[in-house]
Design an enzyme around this catalytic site. Structure first.
Site, PDB file in Angstrom:
ATOM      1  N   PRO A   2     -26.151 -10.015  14.413  1.00 51.16           N
ATOM      2  CA  PRO A   2     -27.354 -10.316  13.639  1.00 51.16           C
ATOM      3  C   PRO A   2     -27.635  -9.234  12.598  1.00 51.16           C
ATOM      4  O   PRO A   2     -27.616  -8.046  12.905  1.00 51.16           O
ATOM      5  CB  PRO A   2     -28.450 -10.359  14.710  1.00 51.16           C
ATOM      6  CG  PRO A   2     -27.734 -10.661  15.982  1.00 51.16           C
ATOM      7  CD  PRO A   2     -26.404  -9.985  15.859  1.00 51.16           C
ATOM      8  N   GLU A   3     -27.875  -9.659  11.359  1.00 51.90           N
ATOM      9  CA  GLU A   3     -28.164  -8.727  10.276  1.00 51.90           C
ATOM     10  C   GLU A   3     -29.609  -8.937   9.838  1.00 51.90           C
ATOM     11  O   GLU A   3     -30.371  -9.633  10.502  1.00 51.90           O
ATOM     12  CB  GLU A   3     -27.152  -8.928   9.154  1.00 51.90           C
ATOM     13  CG  GLU A   3     -25.720  -8.667   9.621  1.00 51.90           C
ATOM     14  CD  GLU A   3     -24.667  -8.826   8.534  1.00 51.90           C
ATOM     15  OE1 GLU A   3     -25.024  -8.958   7.354  1.00 51.90           O
ATOM     16  OE2 GLU A   3     -23.468  -8.829   8.874  1.00 51.90           O
ATOM     17  N   LYS A  57     -33.047  -3.549  11.072  1.00 50.96           N
ATOM     18  CA  LYS A  57     -32.730  -4.640  11.994  1.00 50.96           C
ATOM     19  C   LYS A  57     -33.491  -4.508  13.313  1.00 50.96           C
ATOM     20  O   LYS A  57     -33.106  -5.088  14.330  1.00 50.96           O
ATOM     21  CB  LYS A  57     -31.222  -4.701  12.233  1.00 50.96           C
ATOM     22  CG  LYS A  57     -30.456  -5.117  10.978  1.00 50.96           C
ATOM     23  CD  LYS A  57     -28.999  -5.416  11.234  1.00 50.96           C
ATOM     24  CE  LYS A  57     -28.171  -4.157  11.322  1.00 50.96           C
ATOM     25  NZ  LYS A  57     -26.724  -4.432  11.409  1.00 50.96           N
ATOM     26  N   ARG A 259     -13.908  -2.739   9.334  1.00 49.45           N
ATOM     27  CA  ARG A 259     -14.510  -4.070   9.229  1.00 49.45           C
ATOM     28  C   ARG A 259     -13.673  -4.949   8.310  1.00 49.45           C
ATOM     29  O   ARG A 259     -13.151  -4.482   7.303  1.00 49.45           O
ATOM     30  CB  ARG A 259     -15.945  -3.989   8.671  1.00 49.45           C
ATOM     31  CG  ARG A 259     -16.861  -3.025   9.404  1.00 49.45           C
ATOM     32  CD  ARG A 259     -17.113  -3.447  10.841  1.00 49.45           C
ATOM     33  NE  ARG A 259     -17.844  -4.690  10.939  1.00 49.45           N
ATOM     34  CZ  ARG A 259     -19.175  -4.783  10.920  1.00 49.45           C
ATOM     35  NH1 ARG A 259     -19.918  -3.693  10.749  1.00 49.45           N
ATOM     36  NH2 ARG A 259     -19.769  -5.956  11.056  1.00 49.45           N
TER      37      ARG A 259
END
Length: 270
Positions: A2-3, A57, A259
């Protein structure tokens, strides 16, 4: 993972069921998350929730007894469910309300967090956070100045929470594609015009993702159980070897900062 748009979606989804209501109790089934659940939370009984906000976040629940700070981690999600809703595997944490509802946190990887502080300005995890990307503080002058001494890849620079919070991997890929900037471009070579374009696009992409309820790829669901729909609009992320939506060249994938990074070698020349 989740961002920022997913956390903002979560905030908007749970607020009507929490703000102004009373916490009857907090149930901790497994305290061993990324950081151990704050012991103070187990003492919450008949405590009013005053407001809900977000920082980066982190979900912040303002109460009469300090601040509850939640982080969804890699795979966590929260749902609003009735008191009698059956407990499932990986349901680690409940905030039980006086309106027949509860906020339930589920996290298979246990990489999230539920913490407490009585002073947000002294909360240690917030010390090094950069500005919010949707705030006026985050502008092209700031970004250009911040990039001057940075020899890192542009994508890594944008994902650095001390530079700006909330630009995670999915959105960084999309933003750089829309700007025509290679993810390995050295940050300090950014021009003022490119900084202006980046700031505009960051705000545009994140706002659109929030409107779409975030991005569902694997674990994230909105608090009502629906997926986020921004995934349907992804132009390059996860599209290795598919044709570029602009020029038809095959999308490439490389690893930057451990990433996956996706880009069009024609539209985003190094």
């Amino acid at each position: 993972m989740p961002e920022l748009p997913e956390v903002e979606t979560t905030l908007k989804g749970v607020s009507p069921y929490l703000k102004g209501f009373i916490i009857e109790k907090i149930v901790v089934r497994n305290p061993k998350l990324r950081w151990e659940v704050s012991k103070e939370l187990s003492t919450f009984k008949h405590v009013k929730i005053l407001n809900l906000t977000r920082r980066a976040k982190y979900l912040i629940i303002h109460t009469e007894q300090g601040y509850i700070i939640g982080h969804l981690g890699m795979s966590g999600s929260v749902r609003i469910v009735p008191h009698d809703n059956p407990v499932n595997k990986h349901d680690h944490f409940d905030i039980v309300m006086n309106n027949g509802k509860l906020l339930r946190y589920n996290d298979a990887r246990r990489f999230g967090a539920w913490l407490w502080t009585n002073n947000l300005s002294e909360f240690h995890l917030f010390f090094k956070l950069g500005p919010e990307p949707l705030s006026e503080t985050f502008n092209s002058t700031y970004l250009f100045k911040k990039s001057r001494q940075k020899s890192t890849a542009l994508k890594t620079f944008l994902m650095d929470n001390s530079v700006v919070v909330g630009v995670g991997n999915i959105y960084a890929n999309e933003i750089l594609f829309l700007c025509g900037l290679h993810p390995q471009k050295i940050a300090k070579t950014l021009t003022k015009k490119q900084a202006e374009q980046l700031v505009f696009t960051i705000k545009q992409v994140l706002n659109e993702a929030i409107e779409q309820g975030g991005t569902t790829l694997k674990d994230f669901l909105q608090p009502d159980g629906r997926p986020g729909y921004f995934a349907q609009k992804l132009l390059v992320y996860g599209n290795k070897d598919k044709p570029c939506p602009r020029c038809g060249t095959k999308i490439k994938s490389i690893i930057i900062g451990q990433r996956n990074s996706f880009f069009c070698p024609q539209c985003q020349k190094k």
